[in-house]
Design a protein around this motif. Structure first.
Motif, PDB file in Angstrom:
ATOM      1  N   LEU A   3     -33.829  38.094  88.699  1.00  0.00           N
ATOM      2  CA  LEU A   3     -32.598  37.416  88.300  1.00  0.00           C
ATOM      3  C   LEU A   3     -31.670  37.344  89.499  1.00  0.00           C
ATOM      4  CD1 LEU A   3     -31.622  38.742  84.742  1.00  0.00           C
ATOM      5  CD2 LEU A   3     -31.749  36.346  85.428  1.00  0.00           C
ATOM      6  N   VAL A   4     -30.890  36.276  89.563  1.00  0.00           N
ATOM      7  CA  VAL A   4     -30.123  35.993  90.772  1.00  0.00           C
ATOM      8  C   VAL A   4     -29.002  37.013  90.989  1.00  0.00           C
ATOM      9  CG1 VAL A   4     -28.430  34.463  89.673  1.00  0.00           C
ATOM     10  CG2 VAL A   4     -29.060  34.113  92.080  1.00  0.00           C
ATOM     11  N   SER A   5     -28.796  37.407  92.242  1.00  0.00           N
ATOM     12  CA  SER A   5     -27.618  38.157  92.669  1.00  0.00           C
ATOM     13  C   SER A   5     -26.638  37.174  93.305  1.00  0.00           C
ATOM     14  CB  SER A   5     -27.991  39.230  93.703  1.00  0.00           C
ATOM     15  OG  SER A   5     -28.873  40.171  93.147  1.00  0.00           O
ATOM     16  N   VAL A   6     -25.356  37.378  93.041  1.00  0.00           N
ATOM     17  CA  VAL A   6     -24.321  36.506  93.606  1.00  0.00           C
ATOM     18  C   VAL A   6     -23.488  37.360  94.546  1.00  0.00           C
ATOM     19  CG1 VAL A   6     -22.510  34.840  93.096  1.00  0.00           C
ATOM     20  CG2 VAL A   6     -24.299  35.281  91.403  1.00  0.00           C
ATOM     21  N   ARG A   7     -23.636  37.130  95.855  1.00  0.00           N
ATOM     22  CA  ARG A   7     -23.078  38.070  96.825  1.00  0.00           C
ATOM     23  C   ARG A   7     -21.760  37.636  97.431  1.00  0.00           C
ATOM     24  NH1 ARG A   7     -28.459  38.232 100.240  1.00  0.00           N
ATOM     25  NH2 ARG A   7     -28.229  36.022  99.736  1.00  0.00           N
ATOM     26  N   ASN A   8     -21.381  36.373  97.252  1.00  0.00           N
ATOM     27  CA  ASN A   8     -20.139  35.900  97.857  1.00  0.00           C
ATOM     28  C   ASN A   8     -19.724  34.591  97.172  1.00  0.00           C
ATOM     29  OD1 ASN A   8     -21.725  33.787  99.210  1.00  0.00           O
ATOM     30  ND2 ASN A   8     -22.445  35.469 100.511  1.00  0.00           N
ATOM     31  N   GLN A   9     -18.544  34.086  97.550  1.00  0.00           N
ATOM     32  CA  GLN A   9     -18.014  32.890  96.896  1.00  0.00           C
ATOM     33  C   GLN A   9     -18.864  31.663  97.198  1.00  0.00           C
ATOM     34  OE1 GLN A   9     -15.355  32.919  94.666  1.00  0.00           O
ATOM     35  NE2 GLN A   9     -16.240  30.918  94.214  1.00  0.00           N
ATOM     36  N   THR A  10     -19.469  31.604  98.369  1.00  0.00           N
ATOM     37  CA  THR A  10     -20.315  30.462  98.725  1.00  0.00           C
ATOM     38  C   THR A  10     -21.496  30.357  97.763  1.00  0.00           C
ATOM     39  OG1 THR A  10     -19.699  30.688 101.047  1.00  0.00           O
ATOM     40  CG2 THR A  10     -21.692  29.423 100.563  1.00  0.00           C
ATOM     41  N   GLU A  11     -22.170  31.496  97.527  1.00  0.00           N
ATOM     42  CA  GLU A  11     -23.300  31.476  96.599  1.00  0.00           C
ATOM     43  C   GLU A  11     -22.831  31.171  95.181  1.00  0.00           C
ATOM     44  OE1 GLU A  11     -26.276  34.573  98.955  1.00  0.00           O
ATOM     45  OE2 GLU A  11     -25.451  35.151  97.019  1.00  0.00           O
ATOM     46  N   ASN A  12     -21.674  31.711  94.798  1.00  0.00           N
ATOM     47  CA  ASN A  12     -21.145  31.443  93.459  1.00  0.00           C
ATOM     48  C   ASN A  12     -20.921  29.941  93.264  1.00  0.00           C
ATOM     49  OD1 ASN A  12     -19.884  33.330  91.149  1.00  0.00           O
ATOM     50  ND2 ASN A  12     -18.689  31.450  91.268  1.00  0.00           N
ATOM     51  N   GLN A  23     -33.684  34.756 105.058  1.00  0.00           N
ATOM     52  CA  GLN A  23     -32.333  35.250 105.276  1.00  0.00           C
ATOM     53  C   GLN A  23     -31.545  35.151 103.962  1.00  0.00           C
ATOM     54  OE1 GLN A  23     -31.815  36.642 108.327  1.00  0.00           O
ATOM     55  NE2 GLN A  23     -34.004  36.164 108.318  1.00  0.00           N
ATOM     56  N   PRO A  24     -30.310  35.743 103.918  1.00  0.00           N
ATOM     57  CA  PRO A  24     -29.528  35.717 102.670  1.00  0.00           C
ATOM     58  C   PRO A  24     -29.287  34.330 102.092  1.00  0.00           C
ATOM     59  CG  PRO A  24     -28.577  37.295 104.205  1.00  0.00           C
ATOM     60  CD  PRO A  24     -29.656  36.568 104.954  1.00  0.00           C
ATOM     61  N   ASP A  25     -29.288  33.293 102.956  1.00  0.00           N
ATOM     62  CA  ASP A  25     -29.056  31.943 102.429  1.00  0.00           C
ATOM     63  C   ASP A  25     -30.347  31.266 101.989  1.00  0.00           C
ATOM     64  OD1 ASP A  25     -30.267  31.503 104.830  1.00  0.00           O
ATOM     65  OD2 ASP A  25     -28.669  30.256 105.693  1.00  0.00           O
ATOM     66  N   GLY A  26     -31.468  32.013 102.021  1.00  0.00           N
ATOM     67  CA  GLY A  26     -32.734  31.467 101.544  1.00  0.00           C
ATOM     68  C   GLY A  26     -33.566  30.808 102.632  1.00  0.00           C
ATOM     69  N   LYS A  27     -33.019  30.703 103.863  1.00  0.00           N
ATOM     70  CA  LYS A  27     -33.748  30.044 104.946  1.00  0.00           C
ATOM     71  C   LYS A  27     -34.479  31.057 105.808  1.00  0.00           C
ATOM     72  CE  LYS A  27     -30.344  26.268 105.226  1.00  0.00           C
ATOM     73  NZ  LYS A  27     -29.376  25.579 106.112  1.00  0.00           N
ATOM     74  N   VAL A  28     -35.537  30.572 106.496  1.00  0.00           N
ATOM     75  CA  VAL A  28     -36.249  31.402 107.462  1.00  0.00           C
ATOM     76  C   VAL A  28     -35.631  31.239 108.847  1.00  0.00           C
ATOM     77  CG1 VAL A  28     -38.458  31.748 108.641  1.00  0.00           C
ATOM     78  CG2 VAL A  28     -38.410  31.367 106.154  1.00  0.00           C
ATOM     79  N   PHE A  29     -35.363  29.998 109.262  1.00  0.00           N
ATOM     80  CA  PHE A  29     -34.865  29.711 110.606  1.00  0.00           C
ATOM     81  C   PHE A  29     -33.387  29.329 110.574  1.00  0.00           C
ATOM     82  CE2 PHE A  29     -39.409  28.865 110.864  1.00  0.00           C
ATOM     83  CZ  PHE A  29     -39.751  29.505 112.045  1.00  0.00           C
ATOM     84  N   HIS A  30     -32.649  29.744 111.591  1.00  0.00           N
ATOM     85  CA  HIS A  30     -31.262  29.326 111.796  1.00  0.00           C
ATOM     86  C   HIS A  30     -31.163  28.637 113.151  1.00  0.00           C
ATOM     87  CE1 HIS A  30     -29.274  32.340 108.812  1.00  0.00           C
ATOM     88  NE2 HIS A  30     -29.765  31.267 108.225  1.00  0.00           N
ATOM     89  N   LYS A  31     -30.590  27.449 113.148  1.00  0.00           N
ATOM     90  CA  LYS A  31     -30.449  26.698 114.388  1.00  0.00           C
ATOM     91  C   LYS A  31     -29.074  26.969 114.984  1.00  0.00           C
ATOM     92  CE  LYS A  31     -30.847  21.977 116.210  1.00  0.00           C
ATOM     93  NZ  LYS A  31     -31.084  20.555 115.848  1.00  0.00           N
TER      94      LYS A  31
END
Length: 707
Positions: free
Chosen positions: A526-535, A675-683
């Motif tokens: 079940l989803v965790s909501v860690r900050n306002q962006t994810e909310n 990563q926390p935002d669901g991505k593997v790579f960050h540019k």
């Protein structure tokens, strides 16, 4: 100005002389109560006396036979007497058990006492229904007096307080009476307190006021003047287990004596020490009322004592003072401080080595920041927990002691991967095993998916939370708590590397537990909501549907034995039971519907158990470890879509091949970590502050580890 902190440490175990616990001796011969009393006085001290729940638990666990009822030393006397429900004599100074604050014209005919909103006492029938006040003397809470705004009769109020706190409140002086009066005056309703009237006395003439009657007892029938205790765990579900009933004294039953045990190398004597310590904190802003700080200091003390030869089965806890606090702060030059220092010097003369060690511990322990203290014990290592099933049948407390002596602790489970390894570690045919999860004394919010950091973000709607233990998000992105049995749609988090869907909306109505089970089976949790962006991201996902959804936040009071804050739970549907079942079993039987699932049962029952520790690495059995490696890539083809799973798989296979060429074992598993935002790579763009910071980190890591 130097600040000193005085505290009291309670050490229980097999140690040097002090106040001894009752040693119980079950006798399986059938006798009437009078003959049983004579036998106990001839061979031990007397028929069993019980002072508190700790005594009651040890008395029950002393019984290994299948006899259902045993005589104990409680018998009806000839005169009525007032008692406090909390029977611990160490809790009262001289004369404090006699304090009363009766209203005019009382007491009259009732056997139980309530306090009015004016602070005056009245007696009434114990079957009346009132709110009540519990006393909490445990070291992990700052609430000494807990007002329970539920209507219960006196016996049920007592049972509630003993289960969730310490006991119904004792009022020892006018100061405490005034404090409780303030707590209830605004509510306008009277409350039960712990004072009661009865004529029962113990065979050894102890003034213990402890009673643990079965609901509806003692019977008022003529001749029912002696007491039996139930020792059969199979009767627990009928609320008999460990409860008392009264019965005619001429009936024959087995019985339980008590007396000092003879100390031998095979059976050392169980004793208590109370040690007073002085600490000088370096950090004057450290909050010593914080249970986390107290737990961390206590763990440091345990470790230091073990290093100096204290046996591993010794129990070390804080002992609360009469005012409910663990620590007392004394300013420089105060009369009380000077008096305490004189006492400390006298004690040093008598017990120099122990107290000197304790005094030296102070600056060592409290000189660190809170985060530093906690990190020393609870930061996860890169090693997976290694599980060790123990097939001896024992109660939960003894299982915990065994695991702490021989491994690290009773098993903790962080996630489904841990649970899979725990179950596969079991090769015997035992059905149920103890693990380290036990009911605590206070409720706490957890995320279903346990990850460090960002666990405290909340976005409650106005007026919430209230009475629910599970949380849903409205289409406006606001959170509400509700019954976990309600039915709603839900959002799963998917952290697997082979999907680009991080948040998955499931448009099926399920209760919270079934939603959690679905997410763990088909996604991650079940989803965790860690900050306002994810909310905000999830709000967008559900706003068009106009229906609330379950998220992963839930409320419970369960704690792990090793003080890990893992929120992982895997209860069987319909569990945990709301009865007084405080310890957790896991099923290892693949033929059972309970397979992998957890239930809660009484801690005094005997089962095999599972310990954990970090495995010792050997050539035959290398240690299983996790490594997270951060990499920087510069693609030659700037149009390459690195978010494409096929591209990620290709890169990963290249990495595996390179590592295998350099000697990495073939059975090593290599995967991407999202990563926390669901991505593997960050540019990162050229010249960005974040990129420069990351490059500095990489250089430091290269220097340290020669990457």
């Amino acid at each position: 100005m130097e600040t000193l902190l005085y505290l009291t440490l309670l050490i229980s175990g097999f140690s040097t002389p002090s106040s001894c616990l009752h040693q119980y001796h079950p006798i399986t011969n059938y006798m009437n109560w009078t003959d049983a009393q004579s036998y106990c006085r001839a061979h031990y001290t007397d028929l069993a006396t019980v002072d508190d729940m700790e005594d009651q638990n040890r008395l029950i666990t002393s019984v290994s036979s299948y006899n259902l009822w045993f005589w104990i030393g409680l018998k009806m006397g000839d005169s009525m007497k007032w008692h406090w429900s909390l029977a611990d004599r160490r809790f009262y100074r001289e004369g404090e058990t006699e304090f009363r604050n009766w209203d005019t014209g009382t007491p009259q005919n009732g056997n139980c006492v309530f306090m009015s909103t004016a602070g005056l006492w009245n007696n009434a029938s114990c079957d009346d229904q009132h709110h009540f006040i519990c006393y909490d003397g445990k070291q992990d809470t700052n609430l000494t007096y807990v007002l329970i705004q539920e209507n219960k009769n006196w016996i049920d109020a007592q049972r509630y307080c003993r289960q969730h706190h310490t006991d119904l409140v004792s009022v020892r002086n006018q100061t405490e009476n005034t404090e409780i009066e303030k707590k209830i005056s605004l509510r306008g309703l009277p409350v039960w307190i712990g004072l009661f009237l009865d004529s029962w006395i113990w065979s050894d003439q102890s003034d213990s006021s402890f009673r643990n009657w079965l609901p509806g007892w003692p019977s008022t029938d003529q001749g029912y003047t002696c007491t039996l205790v139930c020792s059969d765990p199979y009767h627990y579900y009928y609320y008999n287990y460990a409860s008392l009933i009264n019965h005619p004294c001429d009936v024959t039953n087995p019985f339980i004596c008590y007396g000092p045990a003879v100390e031998t190398p095979e059976k050392p004597q169980l004793k208590r020490h109370v040690v007073r310590m002085k600490m000088t904190p370096k950090d004057q802003n450290l909050n010593f009322s914080d249970p986390a700080v107290q737990d961390s200091i206590l763990q440091d003390i345990r470790n230091k004592l073990k290093e100096q030869g204290l046996p591993a089965d010794i129990k070390v806890t804080w002992k609360k003072q009469p005012d409910g606090k663990v620590f007392h702060k004394e300013e420089e030059g105060s009369p009380k401080k000077e008096e305490e220092e004189k006492k400390m010097k006298r004690m040093m003369t008598k017990r120099g080595s122990l107290l000197l060690m304790a005094t030296l511990l102070g600056p060592l322990v409290v000189g660190s920041s809170v985060k530093g203290i906690i990190r020393r014990f609870y930061t996860p290592s890169s090693c997976l927990q290694q599980y060790h099933p123990i097939t001896n049948n024992t109660n939960w407390t003894d299982a915990q002691s065994y695991c702490r002596a021989h491994y690290t602790d009773l098993a903790t489970v962080d996630d489904m991967e841990d649970l899979n390894r725990l179950i596969t570690s079991v090769s015997s045919y035992n059905l149920w095993f103890w693990i380290g999860l036990k009911m605590g004394d206070s409720m706490k919010w957890h995320w279903s998916l346990y990850r460090e950091g960002e666990t405290e973000f909340r976005n409650w709607d106005t007026g919430t939370p209230q009475n629910g233990n599970c949380v849903l998000m409205s289409p406006a992105g606001l959170w509400n708590d509700a019954s976990c049995d309600d039915q709603h749609h839900f959002i799963c988090y998917d952290g697997k590397q082979d999907t680009n869907l991080t948040y998955v909306l499931i448009q099926e109505n399920k209760n919270w537990i079934d939603a959690q089970r679905y997410c763990r089976q088909y996604h991650t949790d079940l989803v965790s909501v860690r900050n306002q962006t994810e909310n905000t991201e999830m709000e967008k996902k559900i706003s068009l549907r106009g229906l609330p959804v379950w998220i992963g936040l839930f409320l419970d009071s369960w704690r792990w034995s090793d003080q890990s804050d893992s929120s992982f739970r895997n209860w069987f549907p319909g569990w945990p039971s709301p009865d007084i079942h405080n310890c957790t079993l896991v099923s290892s039987d693949p033929s059972s519907d309970y397979y992998y699932k957890w239930i809660n049962v009484p801690c005094v029952l005997n089962y095999p158990f599972i310990c954990y520790d970090s495995a010792v690495e050997t050539p035959e059995k290398p240690q299983l470890k996790r490594h997270v490696v951060r990499m920087k890539m510069t693609p030659k083809d700037q149009n390459l879509n690195i978010s494409d799973p096929a591209v990620q798989d290709t890169i990963l296979q290249d990495i595996r091949n390179k590592l295998n060429e350099q000697g990495l074992p073939a059975d090593t598993k290599v995967t991407w970590k999202k990563q926390p935002d669901g991505k593997v790579f960050h540019k990162e763009e050229e010249g960005s502050p974040k990129k420069e910071e990351e490059e500095k980190k990489m250089k430091r890591m290269m220097t340290k580890r020669e990457l």
